[in-house]
Every structure is written in structure tokens, then in C-alpha cells.
Design an enzyme around this catalytic site. Structure first.
Site, PDB file in Angstrom:
ATOM      1  N   LYS A 124     -17.841   4.305 -30.921  1.00 40.57           N
ATOM      2  CA  LYS A 124     -17.020   3.219 -30.369  1.00 40.57           C
ATOM      3  C   LYS A 124     -16.191   2.675 -31.534  1.00 40.57           C
ATOM      4  O   LYS A 124     -16.653   1.821 -32.302  1.00 40.57           O
ATOM      5  CB  LYS A 124     -17.896   2.119 -29.779  1.00 40.57           C
ATOM      6  CG  LYS A 124     -18.925   2.606 -28.726  1.00 40.57           C
ATOM      7  CD  LYS A 124     -20.251   2.928 -29.348  1.00 40.57           C
ATOM      8  CE  LYS A 124     -21.399   3.060 -28.367  1.00 40.57           C
ATOM      9  NZ  LYS A 124     -21.275   3.906 -27.242  1.00 40.57           N
ATOM     10  N   HIS A 154     -27.824  -4.079 -25.851  1.00 41.00           N
ATOM     11  CA  HIS A 154     -27.302  -2.776 -26.247  1.00 41.00           C
ATOM     12  C   HIS A 154     -26.974  -2.727 -27.742  1.00 41.00           C
ATOM     13  O   HIS A 154     -26.409  -1.752 -28.228  1.00 41.00           O
ATOM     14  CB  HIS A 154     -26.044  -2.497 -25.407  1.00 41.00           C
ATOM     15  CG  HIS A 154     -25.583  -1.083 -25.419  1.00 41.00           C
ATOM     16  ND1 HIS A 154     -24.347  -0.701 -25.888  1.00 41.00           N
ATOM     17  CD2 HIS A 154     -26.193   0.065 -25.012  1.00 41.00           C
ATOM     18  CE1 HIS A 154     -24.201   0.601 -25.769  1.00 41.00           C
ATOM     19  NE2 HIS A 154     -25.302   1.094 -25.236  1.00 41.00           N
ATOM     20  N   HIS A 167     -19.828   9.880 -28.905  1.00 37.86           N
ATOM     21  CA  HIS A 167     -20.472   8.618 -28.530  1.00 37.86           C
ATOM     22  C   HIS A 167     -19.979   7.435 -29.360  1.00 37.86           C
ATOM     23  O   HIS A 167     -20.403   6.308 -29.143  1.00 37.86           O
ATOM     24  CB  HIS A 167     -21.992   8.773 -28.694  1.00 37.86           C
ATOM     25  CG  HIS A 167     -22.798   7.646 -28.157  1.00 37.86           C
ATOM     26  ND1 HIS A 167     -23.429   6.726 -28.971  1.00 37.86           N
ATOM     27  CD2 HIS A 167     -23.083   7.272 -26.883  1.00 37.86           C
ATOM     28  CE1 HIS A 167     -24.096   5.844 -28.226  1.00 37.86           C
ATOM     29  NE2 HIS A 167     -23.899   6.148 -26.962  1.00 37.86           N
ATOM     30  N   ASP A 191      -2.859  -0.374 -36.182  1.00 36.80           N
ATOM     31  CA  ASP A 191      -1.855  -0.304 -37.245  1.00 36.80           C
ATOM     32  C   ASP A 191      -2.444   0.365 -38.488  1.00 36.80           C
ATOM     33  O   ASP A 191      -3.160   1.349 -38.371  1.00 36.80           O
ATOM     34  CB  ASP A 191      -1.296  -1.692 -37.526  1.00 36.80           C
ATOM     35  CG  ASP A 191      -0.583  -2.286 -36.304  1.00 36.80           C
ATOM     36  OD1 ASP A 191      -0.120  -1.490 -35.469  1.00 36.80           O
ATOM     37  OD2 ASP A 191      -0.505  -3.520 -36.188  1.00 36.80           O
ATOM     38  N   LYS A 237     -27.294  -2.398 -31.822  1.00 35.71           N
ATOM     39  CA  LYS A 237     -28.043  -1.555 -32.754  1.00 35.71           C
ATOM     40  C   LYS A 237     -27.759  -2.048 -34.163  1.00 35.71           C
ATOM     41  O   LYS A 237     -26.627  -1.966 -34.631  1.00 35.71           O
ATOM     42  CB  LYS A 237     -27.618  -0.090 -32.655  1.00 35.71           C
ATOM     43  CG  LYS A 237     -27.827   0.535 -31.287  1.00 35.71           C
ATOM     44  CD  LYS A 237     -26.556   0.628 -30.518  1.00 35.71           C
ATOM     45  CE  LYS A 237     -26.791   1.426 -29.241  1.00 35.71           C
ATOM     46  NZ  LYS A 237     -25.675   1.313 -28.300  1.00 35.71           N
ATOM     47  N   ASP A 268     -33.514  -6.992 -46.560  1.00 35.32           N
ATOM     48  CA  ASP A 268     -33.530  -7.980 -47.643  1.00 35.32           C
ATOM     49  C   ASP A 268     -32.267  -8.845 -47.697  1.00 35.32           C
ATOM     50  O   ASP A 268     -31.940  -9.396 -48.757  1.00 35.32           O
ATOM     51  CB  ASP A 268     -33.724  -7.279 -48.996  1.00 35.32           C
ATOM     52  CG  ASP A 268     -35.123  -6.688 -49.148  1.00 35.32           C
ATOM     53  OD1 ASP A 268     -36.021  -7.107 -48.391  1.00 35.32           O
ATOM     54  OD2 ASP A 268     -35.304  -5.808 -49.995  1.00 35.32           O
TER      55      ASP A 268
END
EC number: 2.7.8.-
Length: 483
Positions: A403, A227, A401, A408, A229, A234
């Protein structure tokens, strides 16, 4: 008459066989499923509904298939041995953190879980939503001179996918080495011609598959998806977050538009860790190492970064424990954005205890479902969170979508991991934790804007919900460990 009786007798034998196999599978689930909740959910369904659940269990439920786990661990060991012989990052160890702040000390737990060191002297840029993220990614790819590494869970043959395809073909034609890893299940709808065109143009493109080196039986295994991404150019610019490649992620799906997501751009020593994460998955798939380039060297200062890769072959349950560790380390505030809020008991208990300790705990969740069963289960968890004093917000403009975690005033995290069992224990995920007050302030500003575009839930909503709706949420929660 005799033929009908024989047919009924055969059907009876078949039903008895399925019931017996259901019992055997239930016992198998009790011994092999990692969590008690998941084991109970599978065992009950296999005992009482084997005709409906036996086949799904064979496909989805063998989440701790020992042959695969051992094969993956051995491949990772081989890869790291090969890298040790290269000695490809001689100066990166200088960036090992000597920070003595409390937040920096908390990263030590994450370093042990993720088996990567915390590294200082990095630059991190927040990229809000798909247009900004892909503009930066495509700019970096267009400027590539040596090596491009890409990894996505979903790639679509649509306008955005074809833009990426054309750009990679141009770079490959100019002599840049391009390595592209995609998940076989996530990209089940990707036409073969898309992949073939890239391969013919000089792109090394492979599908991440469970069955690559772990036996024939795992050809039917749909768990253990990759999952992650990420994009690396370079060894100087890296990107990770929640975005896949498809018009959906630019708001192309009217039912979910506008799409809300978050990505980060990285430079500095942490790119060594990001390259190693890609190298593990590429080595598993091909048994070869991709080219590894020394990251750009920056002077002391910048952002302290901890990359945490998690997956089903980890010796510890890294996917879940990284969130428990971060939540328990909070002293003032926890803001958490996740599209799928179906936590396990350890994460949910940590959040509720944080609220009971007097911390400001906020959850940002979607108001639109893309998976209705998951949304129903998430709704029940959200109502229970309210009872513990956690503030829950539903994002209104479109599907949310991202995450993202904010702890703090100095610690933030962005990655690919959702708050559900699949991300905790079944998928390969990637999360970047940062310790830097300035970057945390940017994340705070971003989330404040999201909260201002959201509707806050109240405790009365649970009581006002129709009984049939509450029943649906409870059924969804019952099966949530196996979603």
C-alpha cells in the site's frame, strides 16, 4: 394431513417474519450506514433477498454501532489524559515542522485528520518484501533491552510465526518487557497454544476485540477490525507497512508467490506518535498504558513525517479523506499501489480529476486474485480509470500486497490501508506520509521496478471482455460498498 398443513403454515409465518425483519434492517441501513452507496447496496439486498442477506447484515453490516463508537472515543480520551499526566515526551515538540514548502503545508490537513503533529528530524528506511523486512525486524527485536511493542492483524503458527515466538520468549526471559496485540478475527485460526506459550513465557499478549468494552451485542460484530501492523523496539526503532506474520508473506503460498510487499523502518521523533497509536489500542483492550519511551534525538534535518491513524470512531472519515487530500495536493504525478482497488466515489473522483488536470496518474494492481469478488469489482474500476486517462498496470510475478503512494517528487506514503470501504470506514489503519526528496526518489525507483514487471492494461480489454464476465464485474461492483 393436518400436521403437514401446520408445518406449511409455520413455514409461511417464518418467511413473513424474515421478510419483515429484512424491511426493518433495510430501514436501519438507510439511517446508519455511512455512505449512500453502502446504504443502497444493503437496503436493496435486504428488501429483495432477506433470506440470504439478513444474517450477514447482522454480522457485518452494523458498521456504525453507536455504543461501540462512543466507548472507543471515551477510552481514547482516558488514555490521552493519562499520558498528559506522564509528560513523557518533553523535547519532541521541538521537531514540530516549520517547513514552508508546499508539500509540508499540505500535511496540515493530514495532521488535523489524524490528530498527530507533523514531525521533522526523522530517519526512514525502505524495506522491500518480507525477507528484508523481517530480517530487520528480528534484528531489532534481538537487540531489545527494555520494551518491545508489537501489533499485527494476522499471526500464523507456521515457520515465521514460530521464529517470532521463540525470539520474543528469549527477550522476555532476559528481562525485556514485551507487549503483543493481535486482532481476534484476523487471528481466528491461531491456536490457543501459541498464545498460551507466549503468556507463560512472560509476554503480555492480548486480542483486540470489538466487544471488549462495548456491550454484549457486539460479540457478533465482525467489523471494526484492527488492521494495523507495527513493531516498536526500545522507543528507538519502529516498523510499519503491509506485512503480517506468516509464511504467506515470504512467498510460502505457491498460488500467490512471490509475495510483493513494502515496509518502512523509522527512527526519530515520529516514534512518539507510533507509540501513542499502539497505546490507544492497548488501552482499549486492557485499560492500561504500556511503557512509553522517549525516541532517540536527532539533529535538525532528516525526513518530515506525518503519521495518520484512522478508524471507525474518528469524527471525520479519515481513512478516505487522507487519500483525497493527498491526491488533490498533487501537481505533477500520482503513483498508487494497492492490492484492493475498490475506492469510494470521493477517492475515485479525485483520481479521475487529477488525470483530467493533466497529471500522470498510475495505478499498480495485482494480476492474481486472492479474493475473487473483490478482484472482479476492482477490474471494473480499473477499466473505468482507463477511460479517464489513468494508466493501470497489473503486477505479474506474484501477488502485490503493498500500500504505497507517491506524490510529485517529494511526498510518499506507506501503510496498512487498502483502497476499499473496509479500510476507509470499518478498520483501524495506519499510514505514514513523508516529505523528503531523497526518500521519494527511493520509492520512485522501487515502483519503477514494479511497473517494469507489470502488464499495462488498454481500453480495448474492457470491450473484449465476455458479456458474462462483465456482468460478474458489475454485480461485484454493486456490492463493493459492503465488501
Amino acid at each position: 394431513m393436518g400436521m403437514e398443513q401446520g408445518a406449511f403454515q409455520l413455514l409461511g409465518y417464518l418467511l413473513v417474519l424474515i421478510q419483515a425483519l429484512g424491511v426493518a434492517a433495510a430501514v436501519h441501513a438507510v439511517f446508519t450506514v455511512r455512505t449512500a452507496q453502502g446504504a443502497i447496496a444493503w437496503a436493496i439486498s435486504l428488501l429483495f433477498m432477506p433470506y440470504l442477506t439478513l444474517l450477514p447484515y447482522l454480522v457485518f453490516g452494523r458498521s456504525r454501532f453507536d455504543a461501540y463508537i462512543e466507548a472507543r472515543r471515551q477510552a481514547d480520551l482516558q488514555m490521552h489524559r493519562a499520558m498528559a499526566e506522564l509528560d513523557w515526551r518533553p523535547w519532541v515538540e521541538e521537531a514540530l515542522t516549520a517547513h514552508d514548502s508546499e508539500a509540508a503545508q499540505n500535511l496540515k490537513v493530514l495532521a488535523r485528520l489524524g490528530r498527530q503533529p507533523p514531525l521533522a528530524n526523522n530517519r526512514v528506511r525502505l524495506l522491500i518484501d518480507g525477507e528484508n523486512a523481517f530480517a530487520a525486524i528480528f534484528e531489532a527485536i534481538a537487540q531489545a533491552r527494555e520494551v518491545i511493542l508489537l501489533q499485527f492483524f494476522i499471526v500464523r503458527d507456521d515457520r515465521l510465526g514460530r521464529r517470532l515466538q521463540r525470539l520474543l520468549l528469549e527477550r522476555a526471559a532476559s528481562g525485556v518487557q514485551v507487549f503483543f496485540l493481535y486482532d481476534r478475527i484476523g487471528c481466528h485460526a491461531l491456536p490457543r497454544r501459541y498464545v498460551q506459550r507466549l503468556r507463560e513465557g512472560g509476554v503480555a499478549m492480548h486480542a483486540f476485540s470489538v466487544s471488549a468494552h462495548s456491550g454484549l451485542l457486539n460479540r457478533f460484530q465482525l467489523n471494526f477490525r484492527n488492521h494495523r501492523k507495527l513493531v516498536l523496539v526500545d522507543g528507538r526503532r519502529g516498523f510499519l507497512g503491509g506485512l503480517n506474520v506468516g509464511d504467506d508473506y515470504l512467498g510460502g503460498n505457491p498460488a500467490l508467490s512471490p509475495w510483493r510487499d513494502t515496509q518502512v523502518e523509522l527512527s526519530g521523533p515520529v516514534l512518539a506518535c507510533l507509540q501513542e497509536s499502539f497505546a490507544e489500542d492497548w488501552f482499549w483492550t486492557t485499560r492500561q498504558l504500556p511503557p512509553l519511551l522517549l525516541p532517540e534525538r536527532y539533529p535538525a534535518g532528516g525526513v518530515l513525517c506525518q503519521l495518520v491513524g484512522s478508524g471507525p470512531a474518528d469524527p471525520q472519515e479519515t481513512g478516505s479523506l487522507q487519500f483525497v487530500a493527498a491526491i488533490n495536493a498533487a501537481r505533477r504525478r500520482i503513483w498508487l499501489a494497492s492490492p484492493y482497488f475498490v475506492p469510494d466515489e470521493s477517492v475515485f473522483a479525485a483520481l479521475r480529476l487529477a488525470a483530467l488536470r493533466g497529471l500522470e496518474v498510475r495505478l499498480l494492481l495485482p494480476s492474481r486474485p486472492d479474493h475473487r469478488v473483490v478482484y472482479a469489482a476492482s477490474s471494473l474500476y480499473a477499466f473505468e480509470a482507463l477511460e479517464a486517462g489513468i494508466r493501470v498496470f497489473r503486477y505479474l510475478p506474484g501477488f502485490m500486497h503493498q500500500k504505497v503512494l507517491l506524490i510529485d517528487g517529494d511526498t510518499a506514503a506507506v501503510g496498512s490501508a487498502n483502497l476499499d470501504n473496509r479500510s476507509f470506514r470499518l478498520n483501524f489503519e495506519l499510514t505514514l506520509f513523508t516529505v523528503d526528496a531523497a526518500f521519494a526518489a527511493e520509492v520512485e525507483c522501487m515502483l519503477q521496478t514494479d511497473f517494469s514487471r507489470s502488464r499495462e492494461l488498454d481500453r480495448e480489454e474492457s470491450r473484449r471482455a465476455h458479456r458474462l464476465k462483465r456482468l460478474g464485474m458489475r454485480v461485484a461492483r454493486l456490492i463493493s460498498p459492503i465488501l
